[in-house]
Scaffold this motif. Structure first.
Motif, PDB file in Angstrom:
ATOM      1  N   LEU A 158       0.527  -1.362  -0.289  1.00  0.00           N
ATOM      2  CA  LEU A 158      -0.311  -0.186  -0.310  1.00  0.00           C
ATOM      3  C   LEU A 158       0.857   1.896   0.071  1.00  0.00           C
ATOM      4  N   LEU A 159       0.420   1.942  -0.803  1.00  0.00           N
ATOM      5  CA  LEU A 159       1.508   3.075  -0.879  1.00  0.00           C
ATOM      6  C   LEU A 159       0.889   4.701  -0.087  1.00  0.00           C
ATOM      7  N   VAL A 160       1.226   5.129   0.279  1.00  0.00           N
ATOM      8  CA  VAL A 160       0.882   6.494   0.952  1.00  0.00           C
ATOM      9  C   VAL A 160       1.550   7.142   0.991  1.00  0.00           C
ATOM     10  N   ASP A 161       1.035   8.682  -0.016  1.00  0.00           N
ATOM     11  CA  ASP A 161       1.838   9.720   0.354  1.00  0.00           C
ATOM     12  C   ASP A 161       0.963  10.717  -0.514  1.00  0.00           C
ATOM     13  N   ASP A 162       1.687  12.292  -0.275  1.00  0.00           N
ATOM     14  CA  ASP A 162      -0.077  13.206  -0.391  1.00  0.00           C
ATOM     15  C   ASP A 162       0.835  13.539  -1.591  1.00  0.00           C
ATOM     16  N   GLN A 163       1.670  13.645  -2.633  1.00  0.00           N
ATOM     17  CA  GLN A 163       2.101  13.413  -3.405  1.00  0.00           C
ATOM     18  C   GLN A 163       1.932  12.730  -4.743  1.00  0.00           C
ATOM     19  N   PRO A 164       1.330  12.397  -5.852  1.00  0.00           N
ATOM     20  CA  PRO A 164       0.677  11.907  -6.205  1.00  0.00           C
ATOM     21  C   PRO A 164       2.079  10.999  -7.594  1.00  0.00           C
ATOM     22  N   LEU A 165       3.077  11.930  -7.889  1.00  0.00           N
ATOM     23  CA  LEU A 165       4.347  12.011  -8.574  1.00  0.00           C
ATOM     24  C   LEU A 165       4.664  10.908  -7.932  1.00  0.00           C
ATOM     25  N   VAL A 166       4.880  11.243  -6.001  1.00  0.00           N
ATOM     26  CA  VAL A 166       5.559   9.924  -5.697  1.00  0.00           C
ATOM     27  C   VAL A 166       5.294   8.356  -6.015  1.00  0.00           C
ATOM     28  N   THR A 192      -3.833  10.270   2.068  1.00  0.00           N
ATOM     29  CA  THR A 192      -3.703  10.681   3.871  1.00  0.00           C
ATOM     30  C   THR A 192      -3.286   9.827   4.341  1.00  0.00           C
ATOM     31  N   GLY A 193      -3.045  10.396   5.851  1.00  0.00           N
ATOM     32  CA  GLY A 193      -2.851   8.761   6.621  1.00  0.00           C
ATOM     33  C   GLY A 193      -4.466   8.396   6.876  1.00  0.00           C
ATOM     34  N   THR A 194      -5.803   9.188   7.242  1.00  0.00           N
ATOM     35  CA  THR A 194      -7.067   8.851   7.350  1.00  0.00           C
ATOM     36  C   THR A 194      -7.234   7.440   6.535  1.00  0.00           C
ATOM     37  N   MET A 199       1.512  14.568   5.910  1.00  0.00           N
ATOM     38  CA  MET A 199       0.664  14.707   5.278  1.00  0.00           C
ATOM     39  C   MET A 199      -0.950  15.439   5.844  1.00  0.00           C
ATOM     40  N   PRO A 200      -1.273  16.450   4.984  1.00  0.00           N
ATOM     41  CA  PRO A 200      -2.824  16.829   5.572  1.00  0.00           C
ATOM     42  C   PRO A 200      -3.601  16.446   6.368  1.00  0.00           C
ATOM     43  N   GLY A 201      -4.118  17.073   7.126  1.00  0.00           N
ATOM     44  CA  GLY A 201      -5.234  16.114   8.124  1.00  0.00           C
ATOM     45  C   GLY A 201      -3.350  15.433   9.319  1.00  0.00           C
ATOM     46  N   MET A 202      -3.760  13.963   9.428  1.00  0.00           N
ATOM     47  CA  MET A 202      -3.597  12.671  10.320  1.00  0.00           C
ATOM     48  C   MET A 202      -2.447  12.447   9.514  1.00  0.00           C
ATOM     49  N   ASP A 203      -1.340  12.699  10.326  1.00  0.00           N
ATOM     50  CA  ASP A 203      -0.006  12.621   9.782  1.00  0.00           C
ATOM     51  C   ASP A 203       0.948  11.167  10.449  1.00  0.00           C
ATOM     52  N   GLY A 204       2.046  11.289   9.240  1.00  0.00           N
ATOM     53  CA  GLY A 204       2.348   9.172   9.387  1.00  0.00           C
ATOM     54  C   GLY A 204       2.513   8.678  10.450  1.00  0.00           C
ATOM     55  N   ILE A 205       2.616   9.520  10.944  1.00  0.00           N
ATOM     56  CA  ILE A 205       3.759   9.480  12.741  1.00  0.00           C
ATOM     57  C   ILE A 205       1.450   8.248  13.473  1.00  0.00           C
ATOM     58  N   GLU A 206       1.078   8.843  13.524  1.00  0.00           N
ATOM     59  CA  GLU A 206      -0.621   7.939  13.880  1.00  0.00           C
ATOM     60  C   GLU A 206      -0.621   7.142  13.258  1.00  0.00           C
ATOM     61  N   ALA A 207      -0.542   7.549  11.484  1.00  0.00           N
ATOM     62  CA  ALA A 207      -1.457   7.015  10.836  1.00  0.00           C
ATOM     63  C   ALA A 207      -1.241   5.198  11.002  1.00  0.00           C
TER      64      ALA A 207
END
Length: 237
Positions: A17-25, A47-49, A69-77
């Motif tokens: 599962l890829l999680v990044d707010d930058q579509p290019l990444v 987003t983290g959510t 990332m906007p909203g929930m960050d990667g640490i909480e996620a």
């Protein structure tokens, strides 16, 4: 006449599962994984959510998690994704120069991290390592980050992301033998099992057994959390 050898069942690919707010990444990783038959992108989130929701729905083997990332960050996620039994492994994406959240991410259950300017082939290799149950303790990168962030107090303005996993909380090293303590120090310094064996004049199998006992005694998920514990216990300067 010998009976023909039955065909070997194909090994299923590692589900990512890829999680990044930058579509290019995400696109870059997705395109590269398309040429790797042992890896399969099963979902993407910006987003983290969404990452937490998709991790529960898709049950990937590895989540490649951005931090900012906007909203929930990667640490909480990461904390939420790794909370349950059978949880996927998490690799955190970070920018080495200015990301101050890596140590918190490791405490939240991540099995390592990736630096965004790494070669894409190295990122794929890292995904395979983590999927196999190991953790990323690269002396040139991971140890440097852990040393830097372990020495820093939590920023006063940043709210606590929630309770850290039991394996990551500071605690006495109950039940650890003197030899296991020596091994823990070397794990904290980023040494591999082979390097520990050479340093302590023991076999690689014995070093591996000591690390396995430390994981069990300290209720640590993987080698990364042993490194965090070694720093928090003051074993590594």
């Amino acid at each position: 006449m010998t009976a023909p050898t039955p065909p070997t069942a194909p090994i299923p690919p590692i589900r990512v599962l890829l999680v990044d707010d930058q579509p290019l990444v995400r696109a870059g990783l997705r395109v590269l994984m398309a040429d790797s038959p042992d890896l399969a992108v099963v979902g993407e989130a910006g987003t983290g959510t969404d990452a937490v929701r998709l991790a529960g729905d898709l049950r990937p083997d590895v989540v490649v998690m951005d931090v900012r990332m906007p909203g929930m960050d990667g640490i909480e996620a990461t904390r939420l994704v790794t909370a349950g039994p059978g949880a996927p492994r998490v690799l955190v994406l970070t920018t080495f120069d200015d990301d101050e959240y890596v140590y918190g991410a490791l405490r939240s259950g991540a099995s390592g991290f990736l630096v965004k300017d790494m070669a894409l082939d190295d990122i794929l290799a890292a995904i395979r390592v983590v999927a196999a149950g190991d953790a990323l303790i690269a002396p040139a990168v991971t140890r440097r980050l852990i040393e830097e962030f372990a020495a820093r107090p939590e920023p006063a303005a940043r709210p606590e992301p929630g309770p850290a996993p039991a394996a990551a909380r500071c605690r006495p090293l109950t039940g650890v033998t003197p030899r296991e303590r020596e091994v823990l120090v070397l794990v904290g310094r980023g040494l591999s099992n082979g390097e520990i064996a050479v340093r302590l004049h023991i076999s690689a199998a014995t070093a591996k057994a000591h690390v396995a006992r430390l994981l069990a005694k300290l209720d640590a998920r993987d080698r990364v959390q042993l490194v965090v514990l070694a720093y928090e216990a003051g074993l590594v300067p």
